[in-house]
Design a protein around this motif. Structure first.
Motif, PDB file in Angstrom:
ATOM      1  N   LEU A  46      -3.772   4.953   1.123  1.00  0.00           N
ATOM      2  CA  LEU A  46      -4.297   5.420   2.399  1.00  0.00           C
ATOM      3  C   LEU A  46      -3.786   6.837   2.634  1.00  0.00           C
ATOM      4  O   LEU A  46      -2.577   7.080   2.585  1.00  0.00           O
TER       5      LEU A  46
ATOM      6  N   THR B  83      -3.736  -0.600  -2.333  1.00  0.00           N
ATOM      7  CA  THR B  83      -4.423   0.370  -1.484  1.00  0.00           C
ATOM      8  C   THR B  83      -3.664   1.690  -1.439  1.00  0.00           C
ATOM      9  O   THR B  83      -2.431   1.698  -1.364  1.00  0.00           O
TER      10      THR B  83
ATOM     11  N   LEU C 249       0.835  -1.198   0.000  1.00  0.00           N
ATOM     12  CA  LEU C 249       0.000   0.000   0.000  1.00  0.00           C
ATOM     13  C   LEU C 249       0.863   1.238   0.000  1.00  0.00           C
ATOM     14  O   LEU C 249       2.034   1.206   0.386  1.00  0.00           O
TER      15      LEU C 249
ATOM     16  N   ALA D 208      -8.481   4.777   0.651  1.00  0.00           N
ATOM     17  CA  ALA D 208      -8.912   4.896   2.047  1.00  0.00           C
ATOM     18  C   ALA D 208      -8.383   6.189   2.654  1.00  0.00           C
ATOM     19  O   ALA D 208      -7.387   6.758   2.200  1.00  0.00           O
TER      20      ALA D 208
ATOM     21  N   LEU E  96      -6.501  -3.141   5.949  1.00  0.00           N
ATOM     22  CA  LEU E  96      -6.283  -2.805   4.545  1.00  0.00           C
ATOM     23  C   LEU E  96      -5.022  -3.499   4.071  1.00  0.00           C
ATOM     24  O   LEU E  96      -3.979  -3.420   4.734  1.00  0.00           O
TER      25      LEU E  96
ATOM     26  N   VAL F 225     -12.921   3.491   1.388  1.00  0.00           N
ATOM     27  CA  VAL F 225     -13.042   3.075   2.782  1.00  0.00           C
ATOM     28  C   VAL F 225     -12.684   4.249   3.683  1.00  0.00           C
ATOM     29  O   VAL F 225     -11.593   4.819   3.557  1.00  0.00           O
TER      30      VAL F 225
ATOM     31  N   THR G 166      -8.227  -0.043  -3.581  1.00  0.00           N
ATOM     32  CA  THR G 166      -8.907   0.548  -2.433  1.00  0.00           C
ATOM     33  C   THR G 166      -8.319   1.926  -2.171  1.00  0.00           C
ATOM     34  O   THR G 166      -7.096   2.079  -2.099  1.00  0.00           O
TER      35      THR G 166
END
Length: 245
Positions: free
Chosen positions: A57, A55, A31, A89, A131, A121, A87
């Motif tokens: 974040l 991901t 991520l 987030a 995650l 998310v 994803t």
């Protein structure tokens, strides 16, 4: 857990550093933690395969932490032709902020028919998440609520914990954020000038005993902090730095 600091700079690229961009590799998980405006340059320079990143974040929505999201998505759509799910987030409002950023940077892009599934998310204090196989805890920081909520995170996997403050002035929330972490990456924008929304080294040093972690790495350093090259008990981050926990 392996943390690669592709970008350790402030909003203005002081010292020739890229904006904040951290790659986390933990088990099979990959991520990015923050993806500031210059991050696509940093990732390309490092030869990072974006399709392996499951991901993104984000700590908050300032450009030097969030600004490369539109380019990351369009690169995935048109350059790497990504098929893997992604994803995205971050703090409350992440989907609205992402769509707004896309539309602001590339008008019409927010309605793209993406080649890959996107899941949004929200990660908030008191509501742990997982995650990319990594346990995530969010902590409220003190920075600029117009670009927030602004958050720091604890990332835990395989018995190792990495803590990251994001941008913040001193707040007692840094104490539980750091507690027992194997390493804390913390912003340190100035040497001794106290600001309302950033941390200075003098304040950090005064609170060092409150931070229960064996390793502190300073990042997001502005010109004033970069001018102080004397030895410190803490480590100074630099672009390309790798932490293995």
């Amino acid at each position: 857990m392996k943390v690669t600091i592709h970008g350790s700079g402030d909003a203005f690229g002081s010292g020739g550093r890229f904006n904040t961009c951290l790659q986390i590799e933990a088990g099979d998980g990959r991520l990015l933690l923050d993806c500031g405006s210059s991050s696509m340059v940093a990732l390309n320079k490092a030869g990072v395969s974006r399709s392996r990143l499951s991901t993104l974040l984000f700590t908050h929505f300032h450009g030097d932490h969030f600004g490369a999201l539109p380019s990351f998505l369009l690169d995935a759509q048109f350059v790497s032709r990504r098929r893997e799910p992604l994803t995205i987030a971050g703090p409350a409002g992440i989907e609205h902020r992402a769509r707004h950023a896309l539309e602001a940077d590339f008008p019409g892009a927010s309605t793209n028919r993406w080649r890959f599934p996107i899941t949004y998310v929200e990660v908030t204090p008191g509501e742990p998440a997982e995650l990319a196989g990594v346990a995530i805890e969010a902590f409220a920081m003190v920075h600029d609520e117009r670009a927030g909520p602004c958050q720091g995170y604890r990332l835990t996997q395989g018995g190792k914990t990495f803590a990251y403050s994001g941008d913040t002035a001193w707040t007692d929330e840094l104490i539980p954020l750091a507690a027992g972490a194997d390493a804390l990456l913390v912003e340190c924008y100035t040497w001794d000038r106290v600001l309302a929304n950033h941390l200075d080294y003098r304040t950090l040093r005064a609170h060092r005993g409150d931070l229960d972690t064996p390793r502190i790495i300073l990042t997001h350093m502005g010109p004033d902090m970069l001018a102080h090259g004397e030895p410190l008990p803490e480590t100074r981050a630099h672009d390309g730095m790798v932490l293995v926990l």
